[in-house]
Design a protein around this motif. Sequence first.
Motif: not given
Length: 310
Positions: A199-208
């Motif tokens: 969940q963290y990986y997918l969400l963070l890689n939307q913007v970073d």
Amino acid sequence: MESRIKQKIIYAAQICIGLALVIWILKQVDREQFIEYFKSLSLVSLVIIAALSCIGLYIQFRRWKYLVERYSKHFNLRDLLPSFFAGFTFRLLIPGGHAEFSKIFLLPGKKRGKVLAFGMEKFAQALIKILALLIVLPLTFPDFKVYSIFILFLIIIGYFLFPRIPILKNLQEKDVNYHRVIGMNLVFALGIFIIMGLQYYLLLNQVDSVSLLATYHTSVYLWSAGLVPISVSGLGVREGFAVYFFNFYGVSAAHAVATSLFIFTVNTIFPALVGAYYIYRNRAYFGELKDSIKSTREIIASIRSNKRND
């Protein structure tokens, strides 16, 4: 009476500390980045995060079901789901030691085995999170290597002494293979951790841009935030950890905080709302609460008395 007042004061203080930490952290981050983060999330990513959350909840439910089945002879399968979701609500709303423990009162029948099931759930969670921290801590802070080894040695001793605690034998409804239960909890915990890290990986890689390995490295600290008992469910502590550790990998503070709060909402707040419904619908079961607590106190008093006589 004094104990209840003290518990409520501590709980209120924990809420205030958690909210104060979140507010303070939000004041330190770029507000425009924080708002833009949520605007940038696509519908597809939200659906995937929701699906992962459902999988994570299913794994947690299977863990609770497994423990109740192992430790209790008196329960109905239909009561497990309300009890499971109620745990999220109690964890957030009820002050002091009764907290999530109160979920066992949504399981009618004898409570001894269910008390052990809950105790093992909490013990295994804390044990596994601490072990995970001891693995990653020397990687982040090499100077802590000696301390990590020493603490690991103490945990190994505690692991073998834990089943010898007298009260566990008095509460036991059936024989349980302690090592097998811990092993299964390790499997469940690994599944929960993998889901959260994704969940963290997918969400963070939307913007970073952050690697999967870096995400899981940091996720260990975020997963273990609840072990720091200064706020409710690690609120504020987790966001502080997110800002600090994700900064090593170039993730902005605003994006780290936004991701942490969003995942906390999806994984904890939403299930707690479902739990609130079940608590209200099954409120009649809490009539057993007073008698069950009295019975538990009598058991503990009897154990202490026998110990003094020996």
